[in-house]
Design a protein around this motif. Structure first.
Motif, PDB file in Angstrom:
ATOM      1  N   ALA B 199       0.834  -1.213   0.000  1.00  6.82           N
ATOM      2  CA  ALA B 199       0.000   0.000   0.000  1.00  6.82           C
ATOM      3  C   ALA B 199       0.865   1.257   0.000  1.00  6.82           C
ATOM      4  O   ALA B 199       0.497   2.280  -0.591  1.00  6.82           O
ATOM      5  N   ALA B 200       2.022   1.197   0.650  1.00 11.17           N
ATOM      6  CA  ALA B 200       2.917   2.355   0.692  1.00 11.17           C
ATOM      7  C   ALA B 200       3.455   2.662  -0.703  1.00 11.17           C
ATOM      8  O   ALA B 200       3.599   3.833  -1.082  1.00 11.17           O
ATOM      9  N   TRP B 201       3.720   1.611  -1.455  1.00 13.54           N
ATOM     10  CA  TRP B 201       4.226   1.808  -2.823  1.00 13.54           C
ATOM     11  C   TRP B 201       3.142   2.451  -3.687  1.00 13.54           C
ATOM     12  O   TRP B 201       3.396   3.369  -4.450  1.00 13.54           O
ATOM     13  N   GLN B 202       1.911   1.939  -3.502  1.00 18.48           N
ATOM     14  CA  GLN B 202       0.790   2.495  -4.283  1.00 18.48           C
ATOM     15  C   GLN B 202       0.580   3.972  -3.923  1.00 18.48           C
ATOM     16  O   GLN B 202       0.414   4.820  -4.802  1.00 18.48           O
ATOM     17  N   ALA B 203       0.602   4.241  -2.614  1.00 13.90           N
ATOM     18  CA  ALA B 203       0.367   5.625  -2.166  1.00 13.90           C
ATOM     19  C   ALA B 203       1.441   6.576  -2.694  1.00 13.90           C
ATOM     20  O   ALA B 203       1.166   7.750  -2.956  1.00 13.90           O
ATOM     21  N   PRO B 225      13.228   7.615  -0.408  1.00 15.26           N
ATOM     22  CA  PRO B 225      12.809   8.997  -0.106  1.00 15.26           C
ATOM     23  C   PRO B 225      11.347   9.251  -0.429  1.00 15.26           C
ATOM     24  O   PRO B 225      10.677  10.029   0.261  1.00 15.26           O
ATOM     25  N   LYS B 226      10.844   8.573  -1.473  1.00 16.32           N
ATOM     26  CA  LYS B 226       9.436   8.758  -1.850  1.00 16.32           C
ATOM     27  C   LYS B 226       8.506   8.092  -0.838  1.00 16.32           C
ATOM     28  O   LYS B 226       7.350   8.472  -0.700  1.00 16.32           O
ATOM     29  N   LEU B 227       9.020   7.085  -0.158  1.00 16.90           N
ATOM     30  CA  LEU B 227       8.190   6.347   0.811  1.00 16.90           C
ATOM     31  C   LEU B 227       8.300   6.923   2.222  1.00 16.90           C
ATOM     32  O   LEU B 227       7.533   6.570   3.112  1.00 16.90           O
ATOM     33  N   THR B 228       9.296   7.801   2.424  1.00 14.18           N
ATOM     34  CA  THR B 228       9.543   8.364   3.761  1.00 14.18           C
ATOM     35  C   THR B 228       8.686   9.608   3.969  1.00 14.18           C
ATOM     36  O   THR B 228       8.543  10.422   3.066  1.00 14.18           O
ATOM     37  N   THR B 235      10.527  12.415  11.562  1.00 11.23           N
ATOM     38  CA  THR B 235      10.124  11.433  10.574  1.00 11.23           C
ATOM     39  C   THR B 235       9.062  10.526  11.178  1.00 11.23           C
ATOM     40  O   THR B 235       9.303   9.907  12.219  1.00 11.23           O
ATOM     41  N   SER B 236       7.911  10.480  10.529  1.00  9.90           N
ATOM     42  CA  SER B 236       6.846   9.616  11.054  1.00  9.90           C
ATOM     43  C   SER B 236       6.880   8.238  10.406  1.00  9.90           C
ATOM     44  O   SER B 236       6.499   7.250  11.025  1.00  9.90           O
ATOM     45  N   VAL B 237       7.336   8.167   9.159  1.00 12.69           N
ATOM     46  CA  VAL B 237       7.419   6.873   8.475  1.00 12.69           C
ATOM     47  C   VAL B 237       8.731   6.794   7.698  1.00 12.69           C
ATOM     48  O   VAL B 237       9.064   7.724   6.951  1.00 12.69           O
ATOM     49  N   TYR B 238       9.468   5.725   7.911  1.00 13.04           N
ATOM     50  CA  TYR B 238      10.709   5.512   7.163  1.00 13.04           C
ATOM     51  C   TYR B 238      10.439   4.607   5.950  1.00 13.04           C
ATOM     52  O   TYR B 238       9.708   3.620   6.056  1.00 13.04           O
ATOM     53  N   GLY B 239      11.064   4.959   4.842  1.00 10.64           N
ATOM     54  CA  GLY B 239      10.829   4.216   3.605  1.00 10.64           C
ATOM     55  C   GLY B 239      11.765   3.048   3.389  1.00 10.64           C
ATOM     56  O   GLY B 239      11.655   2.335   2.394  1.00 10.64           O
ATOM     57  N   GLY B 310       3.828   0.886  12.122  1.00  8.89           N
ATOM     58  CA  GLY B 310       3.679   1.704  10.920  1.00  8.89           C
ATOM     59  C   GLY B 310       4.758   2.764  10.766  1.00  8.89           C
ATOM     60  O   GLY B 310       4.634   3.675   9.962  1.00  8.89           O
ATOM     61  N   HIS B 311       5.843   2.637  11.548  1.00  7.05           N
ATOM     62  CA  HIS B 311       6.945   3.595  11.426  1.00  7.05           C
ATOM     63  C   HIS B 311       7.905   3.243  10.294  1.00  7.05           C
ATOM     64  O   HIS B 311       8.791   4.017   9.965  1.00  7.05           O
ATOM     65  N   GLN B 312       7.770   2.053   9.765  1.00  2.00           N
ATOM     66  CA  GLN B 312       8.574   1.633   8.614  1.00  2.00           C
ATOM     67  C   GLN B 312       7.646   0.938   7.623  1.00  2.00           C
ATOM     68  O   GLN B 312       6.714   0.247   8.043  1.00  2.00           O
ATOM     69  N   VAL B 313       7.932   1.108   6.320  1.00  3.78           N
ATOM     70  CA  VAL B 313       7.103   0.416   5.328  1.00  3.78           C
ATOM     71  C   VAL B 313       7.740  -0.900   4.907  1.00  3.78           C
ATOM     72  O   VAL B 313       7.169  -1.630   4.110  1.00  3.78           O
ATOM     73  N   SER B 314       8.922  -1.166   5.448  1.00  6.33           N
ATOM     74  CA  SER B 314       9.558  -2.442   5.119  1.00  6.33           C
ATOM     75  C   SER B 314      10.377  -2.930   6.316  1.00  6.33           C
ATOM     76  O   SER B 314      10.710  -2.151   7.210  1.00  6.33           O
TER      77      SER B 314
END
Lengths: 331, 481
Positions: B199-203, B225-228, B235-239, B310-314
């Motif tokens: 979902a992070a990639w789609q967003a 960087p696009k996912l962060t 930083t709320s979400v790391y990519g 949810g702090h990391q997408v991977s």
């Protein structure tokens, strides 16, 4: 300005020993349980550490290869020794004066008859009774870069988030955490301030002394022995700073793979004892680690001696134990 | 009568200073004798999976049968050193039902405590460790029990059923993978693989990667960087998953470019090769980009809790992470995919960093009892239950069919894992002269200077090589070499 405090020179050991041998026996008799325990639990490990410091033991192998003075040579030539010692001394520069002066100033305020002073005393003392692990967790949460309240507060003024627990900032976060617990010194200072002779303070006031002069010439000499004692204790404790440094780092058992637990301690908080711990338990260098602490032991010993020599001259003892003793005998 | 004490306060304070210093010195060097009764709190965090398990496999083995060698086992309490919560109270119950004469006392895994216990001559009865990292070290020092006689007698574990990954627990004095067995994996994974939230990639408007096809490390860094999600220094979400300059991670990267870090005789490390320089450049760039936790921005935890929150997408982890998700937040299974190990070069290699399992200290007080637990947990009923829950790939070949394949998530992870298996390679990660943690600590100390810009990557390679080799040389000296 007159002062009732007078210098009491301690008699030399030989002279008193000859005159009052019985007192000596009683003194050592009373302290012997503590003394025997300390000697048994300290002397053997001390000798063992000294022996290990001349080996390359890794703490696990059955063999302890003899290293001679190599570990000691490395102690003095290793950049890690000097950089960690430098950071430790820097910590002392911040923590020791702030602790001694801070707790004294707070004690002076709370010694006054002000409304609600019991509440203030309690509030200031509470941090001192919070376990160090809990205190560290509180400060970690406060200083956390992304979610901590310190950065939320700064954000109110449009200030960009500061990585408090990383790099050079971590040193200041640690100093703040260590000063938070100065309630212990406060209690000691409050106790000793209440022993200051009120008559002397009143006499000083009659002589025209203002609050500062009364403090400078009556209160300070009266409490100087305790201040010296506090200084030595805080100094030794600060020199041995290790646990706060580790607790404030991001190191946990779960993420210890990020360079080992010690690898996560910021360089600015890698104090002498952190380096010692790393040598023992990260690098399994029990021999070198032992040499580091033997050298540090001698350093602390010398430093303590220097402090007594330099600051001991300015210490005033208001009570002459010899006189007290004579009075007691007359009763 | 009151006697005059001849010791002045000044001299007493001086003495107190000396004693305080002595006590501090003593505290640092005394041979700590751990309390035998010290146990961790009853673990409850990791419960056996409630979904996705293969019920038939578990129930078939729930009768609590023990090995035929039970008759020779001396009763008593086994002290097992493992991370808190890893062995559930239910598993303890099942084991003690199978072996009523044995009790388990769990103590949290702690290398400092382990050293102290071994030095005091009272080691735990079993120690949980990564076979890829520790085998040469513990075997060379005579710390671990040679388990060949025990395996030979086992009626539960048959030699031809043992997955070859367990060979990392072998050491013949020179080569890892040969000689006697000193431990056994409880489960294992190909640990350079990764997990992500599509979902992070789609967003972010990035085409989702094909999970079964390896992406390049450069590709990950391009996406990150696009996912962060960052704002005002926060930083709320790391990519990107956590990237650390551990020698395991670097070795895995370098292997895909045809290089290696440790020398053939395991006595030196080299971070100056072109492959290592390429890996270091990537690690430095990742840390500089602040798109994930790194050595200069350490994670407050490991990837698991950060991904769950949810702090990391991977997350960087092997197959076992599926079982972790299932246990801790099964809902995330709908939005998580398992992917092949990324590549730095052109050679597809997917190593295992762990083969995590148990070894028995040479001075364990009840070796037969210790082996009974190892047998039960790594090859018996305990192993079957974990395989059925997807908590890692099983140590025995016969348990492979137990891996869960009921849900779409389980099927996806199983298929990607099957595709990945042929690329398994056991890398030289361990040395008899130093533990991996010692090398990592030395590396971690010099790495930040390259991120802050005071050191070039070439200089970093030199520094890391010197630091790691100093640790290895010291270890060689300590071993009498």
């Amino acid at each position: 300005m007159t002062t009732a405090a007078r210098v009491w020179r301690s008699p030399t050991r030989g002279r008193v020993g000859r005159k009052r041998g019985g007192g000596s026996v009683a003194f050592y008799g009373f302290i012997s349980p503590w003394l025997v325990g300390t000697l048994l639990l300290a002397l053997f490990p001390l000798g063992y550490a000294l022996y290990i410091s001349f080996t390359n033991w890794d703490g696990l192998s059955k063999v302890k290869p003899w290293a001679g003075l190599a570990n000691y040579r490395e102690v003095f030539s290793s950049p890690d020794t000097w950089s960690s010692l430098y950071r430790t001394l820097l910590l002392i520069v911040f923590v020791v004066p702030a602790t001694i002066v801070g707790s004294l100033v707070l004690a002076l305020f709370l010694n006054e008859r002000v409304k609600g002073r019991v509440v203030f005393r309690t509030l200031i003392y509470i941090p001192a009774i919070i376990p160090p692990v809990a205190a560290a967790l509180i400060w970690k949460n406060i200083f956390e870069t992304n979610t901590g309240s310190a950065n939320r507060f700064l954000a109110l003024f449009g200030i960009r988030a500061v990585p408090w627990l990383i790099g050079g900032h971590a040193f200041y976060a640690l100093v703040v955490m260590m000063l938070w617990g100065l309630g212990v010194g406060l209690i000691i200072d409050l106790a000793v301030l209440q022993t200051v002779d009120v008559e002397q303070l009143q006499a000083a006031k009659i002589d025209g002394a203002n609050a500062f002069l009364s403090f400078r010439h009556v209160t300070l000499p009266a409490i100087s022995p305790v201040l010296l004692f506090q200084t030595v204790l805080v100094l030794i404790a600060t020199l041995q700073t290790f646990i706060p440094s580790l607790l404030l780092s991001p190191a946990t058992a779960a993420n210890a793979t990020q360079g080992g637990v010690i690898g996560l301690v910021p360089r600015s908080n890698t104090f002498y004892m952190v380096n010692v711990y790393a040598q023992f338990f990260s690098y399994s260098r029990y021999g070198f680690g032992s040499a580091l602490i033997v050298v540090f032991f001698v350093f602390i010993l010398l430093l303590t001696g220097v402090i007594f020599k330099v600051f001991g001259r300015g210490v005033y003892y208001a009570v002459d134990p010899t006189a007290t003793n004579r009075k007691a005998r007359r009763r | 009568m009151v006697h005059y004490t001849q010791v002045s306060r000044r001299s007493f304070l001086r003495g107190a200073g000396i004693v305080a210093g002595s006590a501090a010195l003593a505290a640092c060097t005394s041979k700590a004798k751990p309390t035998a009764a010290a146990t961790s709190s009853a673990p409850s965090a990791v419960a056996p999976s409630s979904s996705g398990a293969a019920p038939s496999a578990v129930s078939a083995s729930s009768s609590g049968t023990a090995s035929a060698s039970t008759a020779t086992i001396k009763g008593g309490t086994l002290t097992v050193m493992c991370p808190s919560g890893e062995i559930s109270s239910e598993q303890i119950g099942l084991f003690t039902a199978a072996y009523p004469e044995l009790k388990l006392s769990l103590i949290n895994y702690d290398t400092t405590r382990l050293n102290a216990m071994i030095a005091a001559g009272t080691p735990p009865d079993l120690v949980r460790d990564a076979g890829t990292d520790v085998t040469p070290y513990i075997a060379t020092r005579g710390l671990a029990l040679d388990l060949d006689p025990y395996f030979a007698k086992s009626t539960v574990i048959k030699e031809d059923d043992i997955n070859p990954i367990n060979d990392v627990w072998k050491w013949d004095g020179k080569v890892q993978g040969q000689g006697p067995r000193y431990g056994m994996a409880k489960d294992w994974s190909q640990d350079a693989m990764w997990w992500y939230n599509p979902a992070a990639w789609q967003a972010a408007g990035i085409p989702e990667p094909d999970p079964a096809t390896p992406v390049t490390y450069d590709q990950l860094l391009e996406w990150a960087p696009k996912l962060t999600k960052s704002s005002n220094g926060k930083t709320s979400v790391y990519g990107l998953f956590t990237t650390n300059p551990s020698h395991d991670f670097i070795s895995a990267m370098v292997a895909t470019a045809g290089g290696k870090i440790l020398s053939d005789d395991l006595s030196t490390a080299d971070f100056t090769s072109p492959e290592a320089q390429k890996a270091l450049t990537w690690l430095v760039n990742a840390a500089k980009a602040k798109v994930g936790y790194s050595a200069v921005n350490p994670s407050p935890d490991w990837d698991g809790p950060q991904y769950l929150a949810g702090h990391q997408v991977s997350a960087s982890a092997g197959y076992w992470f599926g079982g972790y998700l299932d246990t801790n937040n099964a809902k995330l299974e709908d939005t998580t995919k398992f992917a092949a190990a990324p590549m730095l070069g052109t050679t597809r290699v997917s190593p295992s960093f762990g083969a995590v399992g148990y070894w028995i200290p040479a001075k364990a007080k009840n070796p037969e009892g210790s082996f009974a637990f190892m047998e039960w947990y790594c090859g018996g009923e305990g192993a079957r239950a974990r395989a059925a829950a997807g908590d890692g790939l099983p140590a025995l070949k016969s348990h492979l069919p137990l891996l869960p394949q009921q849900t779409a998530f389980q099927q996806q992870t199983y298929q990607v894992q099957q595709t990945e298996l042929p690329y398994l390679k056991v890398l030289a990660l361990a040395s008899p002269y130093a533990l991996g943690s010692a090398i990592d600590t030395a590396i971690a100390k010099v790495f930040p200077s390259a991120v802050t810009g005071s050191t070039t990557v070439a200089q970093l390679g030199d520094k890391m090589t010197s630091a790691a080799n100093a640790v290895l040389a010291q270890g060689k000296k300590a071993a009498g070499g």
